[in-house]
Design an enzyme around this catalytic site. Structure first.
Site, short mmCIF file in Angstrom:
data_model
loop_
_atom_site.label_atom_id
_atom_site.label_comp_id
_atom_site.label_asym_id
_atom_site.label_seq_id
_atom_site.Cartn_x
_atom_site.Cartn_y
_atom_site.Cartn_z
N SER A 28 42.55 1.08 -6.92
CA SER A 28 43.86 1.76 -6.91
C SER A 28 43.79 3.07 -6.12
O SER A 28 44.78 3.77 -5.99
CB SER A 28 44.33 2.04 -8.35
OG SER A 28 43.38 2.78 -9.06
N ASN A 115 41.23 5.40 -19.38
CA ASN A 115 42.50 4.91 -19.95
C ASN A 115 43.41 6.07 -20.37
O ASN A 115 44.62 6.03 -20.14
CB ASN A 115 42.24 3.98 -21.14
CG ASN A 115 41.44 2.75 -20.72
OD1 ASN A 115 41.22 2.54 -19.53
ND2 ASN A 115 41.01 1.96 -21.68
N THR A 164 91.71 0.64 -5.02
CA THR A 164 91.13 -0.28 -6.00
C THR A 164 91.07 -1.62 -5.28
O THR A 164 91.96 -1.94 -4.47
CB THR A 164 91.99 -0.40 -7.27
OG1 THR A 164 93.26 -0.96 -6.93
CG2 THR A 164 92.23 0.96 -7.93
N HIS A 165 89.99 -2.35 -5.53
CA HIS A 165 89.79 -3.65 -4.85
C HIS A 165 89.79 -3.49 -3.33
O HIS A 165 90.15 -4.42 -2.61
CB HIS A 165 90.87 -4.67 -5.26
CG HIS A 165 91.18 -4.69 -6.71
ND1 HIS A 165 90.52 -5.49 -7.61
CD2 HIS A 165 92.07 -3.97 -7.45
CE1 HIS A 165 90.99 -5.28 -8.82
NE2 HIS A 165 91.93 -4.35 -8.77
N SER A 286 72.53 1.66 19.61
CA SER A 286 72.09 0.28 19.71
C SER A 286 71.19 0.15 20.93
O SER A 286 71.43 0.80 21.95
CB SER A 286 73.30 -0.63 19.85
OG SER A 286 72.94 -1.84 20.48
N LYS A 292 77.69 1.81 21.02
CA LYS A 292 77.57 1.83 19.56
C LYS A 292 77.10 3.17 19.02
O LYS A 292 76.27 3.86 19.60
CB LYS A 292 76.58 0.76 19.09
CG LYS A 292 77.06 -0.66 19.27
CD LYS A 292 78.31 -1.00 18.50
CE LYS A 292 78.09 -1.00 17.00
NZ LYS A 292 77.13 -2.05 16.61
N ASN A 294 76.00 4.01 15.10
CA ASN A 294 75.87 3.32 13.82
C ASN A 294 75.50 4.27 12.69
O ASN A 294 74.79 5.25 12.89
CB ASN A 294 74.80 2.23 13.92
CG ASN A 294 75.15 1.15 14.94
OD1 ASN A 294 76.33 0.88 15.16
ND2 ASN A 294 74.15 0.57 15.57
N GLU A 299 73.74 2.68 5.74
CA GLU A 299 73.38 1.27 5.50
C GLU A 299 72.08 1.16 4.72
O GLU A 299 71.96 0.34 3.80
CB GLU A 299 73.24 0.54 6.83
CG GLU A 299 74.57 0.30 7.51
CD GLU A 299 74.38 -0.33 8.88
OE1 GLU A 299 73.82 -1.44 8.96
OE2 GLU A 299 74.79 0.28 9.88
N TYR A 326 45.06 -0.60 -23.70
CA TYR A 326 45.04 -0.59 -22.23
C TYR A 326 44.66 -1.97 -21.70
O TYR A 326 43.75 -2.62 -22.21
CB TYR A 326 44.05 0.46 -21.70
CG TYR A 326 44.02 0.49 -20.18
CD1 TYR A 326 44.92 1.26 -19.47
CD2 TYR A 326 43.12 -0.30 -19.47
CE1 TYR A 326 44.92 1.25 -18.08
CE2 TYR A 326 43.11 -0.31 -18.08
CZ TYR A 326 44.02 0.47 -17.39
OH TYR A 326 44.02 0.46 -16.02
N LYS A 334 51.88 2.38 -10.94
CA LYS A 334 51.97 3.47 -9.98
C LYS A 334 52.71 3.13 -8.68
O LYS A 334 53.53 3.91 -8.21
CB LYS A 334 50.56 3.99 -9.67
CG LYS A 334 50.02 4.88 -10.81
CD LYS A 334 48.59 5.27 -10.62
CE LYS A 334 47.64 4.25 -11.19
NZ LYS A 334 47.75 4.03 -12.65
N1 ARG Z 1 42.75 2.81 -12.03
C1 ARG Z 1 43.14 2.44 -13.36
C2 ARG Z 1 44.64 2.65 -13.57
O1 ARG Z 1 45.22 3.29 -12.78
C3 ARG Z 1 42.44 3.22 -14.37
C4 ARG Z 1 41.14 2.57 -14.64
C5 ARG Z 1 40.99 2.12 -15.99
N2 ARG Z 1 40.15 1.03 -15.78
C6 ARG Z 1 39.44 0.47 -16.71
N3 ARG Z 1 38.73 -0.50 -16.35
N4 ARG Z 1 39.47 0.91 -17.94
O2 ARG Z 1 45.20 2.17 -14.50
#
Ligand code: ARG
Length: 469
Positions: A28, A115, A164-165, A286, A292, A294, A299, A326, A334
């Site tokens: 991550s 965690n 409206t509409h 364009s 054009k 735009n 949009e 967890y 994320k």
């Molecule tokens: N990178 C993980 C997260 O964002 C946290 C790691 C926890 N990993 C684990 N094996 N306990 O959730």
């Protein structure tokens, strides 16, 4: 394991390092590195907490803290080096702290798990960034207010047809129309403030899932990080992503509001409507059609809403049925959060600039509003004032409108000769009259304007106070 590769934090019970595919799939770091500041803040609080309860001597606390400050300085000046095979930002920072501080760095994770660590950092990030977004929304509200004030709230204010509409319905002040969007944003800001409140609970000290045998002081660390409260249940603390789901909902709804402005401006800037002209800096051309101009910002403001709703739906689906506590699935919190946040922030900025710099074509708006049929409701209400039941009045005026549509006489001429109307009814049909008649509380005309304007100022002031800006 080569020298330039990082050893996993859990290497002790493993006889070999992780496979490339495992790392590639499970890492991550590529997206959670933006949490570096929050991870360091969490680690500083944690280490101070370990000192506070006597788990670590103050000398070691000072060593680890100073290493953490050095890591922060490296992130700030861009010299921080990641090492191949690092799984997440928490791993990278712990590795670097240990490089700087030596073996004592290995104590930073005492009584802590990633965690509780990762969700602590994410809560800190969410609190700060949602507050920053709320400020940007206030800035957008201010631009809408400025444009409304310029368009005018008085009897000489710019007006346009309200729809409206997507059918012309009754004339409304442009100021009133612009502020309708601003009111939606005040609710968004209020929602963000309440989401921040629920995110403002420290999970640090929950450990992997069950707390610790060591004498941790989660109240102390919560205070150190500026949280209003700390968790009450360790299992809940590491599993709860309600604050992310709420943030994603808030962002999806802000995006939905932006998409409605977007659609409106796509229409308004078309030749067919011609109500607004974009500043060249906020329009695109364009590659093929030289003529054009735009409204791509509008949009995309419309288009991004799909992705924002998708991010919310994705996270809720990840959370659904997830057993306590967890699970690695939670790492999927994320990317949608960062993506929705980034997209909404960009959209708010771009739309703010687009609206601030656009030109309103008041003549086109007035001309579209000054068609006689838009006084139909006022004519029916004229009859209501004379005692005719509304349903009957509606039918009488409807019949006149139908006759006018046949083209032989205008609605004004038909009203002049109708036995149902006296001569004073003529005054209802003139150009610019309809908007003046919208006078009930909260209505679209100048008579209700002062109250709305004053209420808006006080709502913004209380939102600013809640955000302490
Ligand atoms: N990178 C993980 C997260 O964002 C946290 C790691 C926890 N990993 C684990 N094996 N306990 O959730």
């Amino acid at each position: 394991m080569t020298d330039n590769k990082s050893q996993p934090l859990w290497h002790g019970r493993f006889s070999s390092g992780p496979a490339e595919e495992l790392l590639a799939f499970t890492e991550s770091l590529s997206f959670d590195k933006r949490l570096w500041k929050d991870d360091i803040a969490g680690s500083i609080a944690h280490v101070k907490g370990l000192g506070h309860t006597g788990i670590l001597p103050q000398s070691e606390v000072a060593q680890i803290e100073s290493a953490l400050h050095q890591v922060a300085a490296e992130f700030l000046d861009g010299s921080f080096q990641f090492v191949d095979g690092e799984e997440d930002i928490h791993t990278s920072i712990e590795r670097r702290v240990t490089q700087i501080a030596g073996p004592v760095g290995g104590k930073v994770h005492t009584g802590r798990s990633r965690n509780d660590q990762c969700v602590t950092a994410l809560r800190l990030w969410t609190k700060r960034e949602l507050a920053a977004l709320a400020e940007r929304l206030i800035a957008l509200c201010e631009v809408l207010t400025q444009r409304a004030d310029l368009a005018g709230w008085g009897t000489d204010g710019v007006y346009l047809p309200g729809y409206t509409h997507v059918q012309r319905a009754q004339p409304v002040l442009l100021a009133h129309h612009l502020m309708a969007h601003a009111w939606a944003f005040t609710r968004d800001i209020d929602r963000l403030i309440h989401t921040i409140k629920r995110a403002d609970v420290s999970p640090l000290g929950a450990g992997a899932l069950a707390g610790s045998s060591l004498p941790l002081d989660p109240d102390f660390t919560a205070r150190e990080m500026g949280f209003a409260d700390r968790f009450a249940n360790s299992l809940d603390a590491v599993s709860d992503r309600d604050f992310v789901a709420e943030a994603l909902f808030d962002l999806a709804l802000i995006g939905t509001h932006l998409s409605r402005i977007g659609e409106e401006w796509v229409l308004w800037t078309s030749e067919e409507f011609g109500f607004a002209t974009l500043d060249d800096r906020y329009a695109t051309g364009s590659s093929m059609l030289p003529q054009k101009k735009n409204a791509d910002i509008a949009e995309l403001a419309r288009g991004k809403a799909g992705r924002l709703i998708g991010n919310l739906t994705g996270l809720l689906t990840t959370l659904k049925g997830l057993p306590l506590a967890y699970n690695r699935d939670l790492q999927e919190d994320k990317e949608p959060l960062f993506d929705s946040y980034d997209q909404v922030s960009l959209a708010v900025g771009a739309l703010t600039g687009m609206i601030q710099t656009a030109t309103f074509n008041a003549d086109r708006m007035r001309a579209a509003a000054d068609v006689q049929s838009l006084s139909a409701t006022d004519l029916a209400e004229y009859l209501v004032r004379k005692g005719t039941p509304f349903r009957q009045a509606h039918a009488i005026v409807g019949a006149l409108v139908q006759e006018a549509l046949s083209g032989s006489h205008s609605l004004q001429q038909l009203v002049a000769t109708s036995p149902d109307f006296d001569a004073d009814a003529q005054a209802l049909i003139g150009a610019g009259v309809g908007v003046q008649l919208r006078s009930s509380p909260g209505a679209a005309g100048p008579h209700a304007a002062d109250e709305q304007r004053a209420r808006f100022t006080s709502v913004i002031a209380s939102l600013r106070a809640a955000l302490a800006i």
